[in-house]
Design an enzyme around this catalytic site. Structure first.
Site, PDB file in Angstrom:
ATOM      1  N   CYS A   1       0.919  -1.348   0.016  1.00  0.00           N
ATOM      2  CA  CYS A   1       0.087  -0.041  -0.064  1.00  0.00           C
ATOM      3  C   CYS A   1       0.873   1.187  -0.286  1.00  0.00           C
ATOM      4  O   CYS A   1       1.368   1.507   1.148  1.00  0.00           O
ATOM      5  CB  CYS A   1      -0.887  -0.008   1.275  1.00  0.00           C
ATOM      6  SG  CYS A   1      -1.873   1.552   1.236  1.00  0.00           S
TER       7      CYS A   1
ATOM      8  N   CYS B   1      -0.473   4.122   2.263  1.00  0.00           N
ATOM      9  CA  CYS B   1      -0.111   3.774   3.676  1.00  0.00           C
ATOM     10  C   CYS B   1       1.228   4.159   3.966  1.00  0.00           C
ATOM     11  O   CYS B   1       1.567   4.714   5.082  1.00  0.00           O
ATOM     12  CB  CYS B   1      -0.609   2.637   3.942  1.00  0.00           C
ATOM     13  SG  CYS B   1      -2.020   1.832   3.363  1.00  0.00           S
ATOM     14  N   ASP B   2       2.166   3.666   3.151  1.00  0.00           N
ATOM     15  CA  ASP B   2       3.524   3.688   3.556  1.00  0.00           C
ATOM     16  C   ASP B   2       4.411   4.304   2.916  1.00  0.00           C
ATOM     17  O   ASP B   2       5.900   4.117   3.127  1.00  0.00           O
ATOM     18  CB  ASP B   2       3.804   1.979   3.620  1.00  0.00           C
ATOM     19  CG  ASP B   2       3.055   1.174   4.489  1.00  0.00           C
ATOM     20  OD1 ASP B   2       2.700   1.632   5.556  1.00  0.00           O
ATOM     21  OD2 ASP B   2       2.857  -0.051   4.347  1.00  0.00           O
TER      22      ASP B   2
END
Ligand code: NAP
Length: 327
Positions: free
Chosen positions: A134, A137-138
């Site tokens: 992701c 997200c990261d």
């Protein structure tokens, strides 16, 4: 077999717990059959920095525990096991966990989707330590690193382009020379000087002990291998919706995602609602999943009040179409 519940939620991620929270607060006594590995995709992310209300970020598993606790506070009950079979052909609907049967007047399906992984032992070991599925997200954890993305579809290109905000270089590794992605995405990547397209290669091994240090790549034509330094690996080879149990009963698209009526969570079966990633292959965020979980609970509440003549709800009566949705 137990008495029919007003609402059974299948799935314990942001959508399922939010649906349960709203249903519980409407006195619908929801039961969440949350799955053996409850919590969903956020259980394999580290810091969540883009969920509103957590300005300092929060760990994914901790956030899911908080979602769950909030639903529990208002009386939600949980079964921490996997649903093995459903029958939505008549009401009350029937749901089985192995031999245990549950019945419900309405069902919210929130089983989510699972990222596809390469299936390497080293990939599994380094998840959350440089290996992710992701970028949203990261990605921000890998500023000024050489970031690798594996995959040749729109997701890989989208993630690759997004990751150029952080990495000094982004290499897209794909197993064939031809890409599945749309031409416009390929053109954008070719025009971006930070992006390198590396074909035809597969990732054979993720290198590193406690965190990723590199990759071993194999050329699929020559079989030659090479080791490269890497600061992160994003696996973007697609997601699969967790819909196997429902495919013969609920409308779905060619990729298996459940189809909800536009702007609602209504499926083709009256009284069965779909929320979160199980019906969304586009946005796939915790916050959008939670939002659609809320919608599903309101849709279920309205369904019970109208179709089932339910009188126990504290908060709702059927609303005229024009009335704005309550928040
Ligand atoms: P996808 O289109 O199925 O592409 C998956 C890619 O991963 C393919 O290139 C495939 O290679 C590769 N792959 C699969 N298994 C692999 C493995 N084990 N090892 C190495 N490579 C592997 O999936 P997606 O990119 O997630 O897209 C899913 C859907 O969402 C598509 O319809 C897409 O158009 C849509 N989408 C749209 C947007 C957008 O419009 N902005 C963004 C994201 C996704 P092969 O090509 O060799 O099979």
């Amino acid at each position: 077999m137990s008495d029919a519940r007003d609402v059974i939620v299948i799935g314990g991620g942001p959508a399922g717990y939010t649906a349960a929270l709203y249903a519980a607060r409407a006195n619908l006594n929801p039961l969440v059959i949350e799955g053996f590995s409850w919590g969903g995709q956020l259980m394999v992310t580290s810091d969540v920095e883009n969920y509103p209300g957590y300005p300092d970020g929060i760990m994914g598993p901790e956030m899911m525990a908080e979602f769950r606790r909030q639903a529990e506070r208002f009386g939600t009950e949980f079964v921490t096991d996997d649903v093995t079979r459903v029958d939505f052909s008549e009401r009350p609907f029937r749901i089985w966990v192995e031999d245990e049967e549950y019945r419900a007047r309405s069902v919210i399906v929130a089983t989510g989707a699972s990222a596809r992984w390469l299936g390497l032992e080293s990939e599994e070991r380094l998840k959350g330590r440089g290996v992710s599925a992701c970028a949203t997200c990261d990605g921000a954890f890998f500023r000024d690193k050489h970031i690798f993305v594996v995959g040749g579809g729109d997701s890989a290109f989208e993630e690759g382009l997004f990751l150029t905000r952080f990495g000094y270089k982004v290499t897209l590794v794909h197993r064939r020379h031809e890409f599945r992605a749309s031409q416009i995405m390929i053109d954008r990547a070719r025009d971006n000087e930070k992006i390198e397209l590396k074909t035809p290669y597969v990732v054979e091994e993720v290198l590193g002990e406690d965190s990723i240090s590199g990759l071993r790549l194999r050329n699929t034509e020559t079989d030659q291998t090479e080791e490269v330094e890497a600061g992160a690996l994003f696996v973007a080879i697609g997601h699969d919706p967790n819909t196997k149990l429902f495919l013969d009963q609920l409308d779905h698209d060619a990729n298996g995602y459940l189809v909800a009526q536009p702007g609602t969570t209504l499926t083709n079966v009256a009284g069965v609602f779909a929320a979160g990633d199980v019906q969304d292959h586009i946005y796939r965020q915790a916050v959008t999943a939670a939002g659609s979980g809320c919608m599903a609970a309101l849709d279920a509440e309205r369904f019970l009040a109208t179709e089932e003549g339910h009188t126990g709800t504290a908060l709702t009566a059927p609303r005229p179409e024009a009335e704005p949705t309550r928040v």
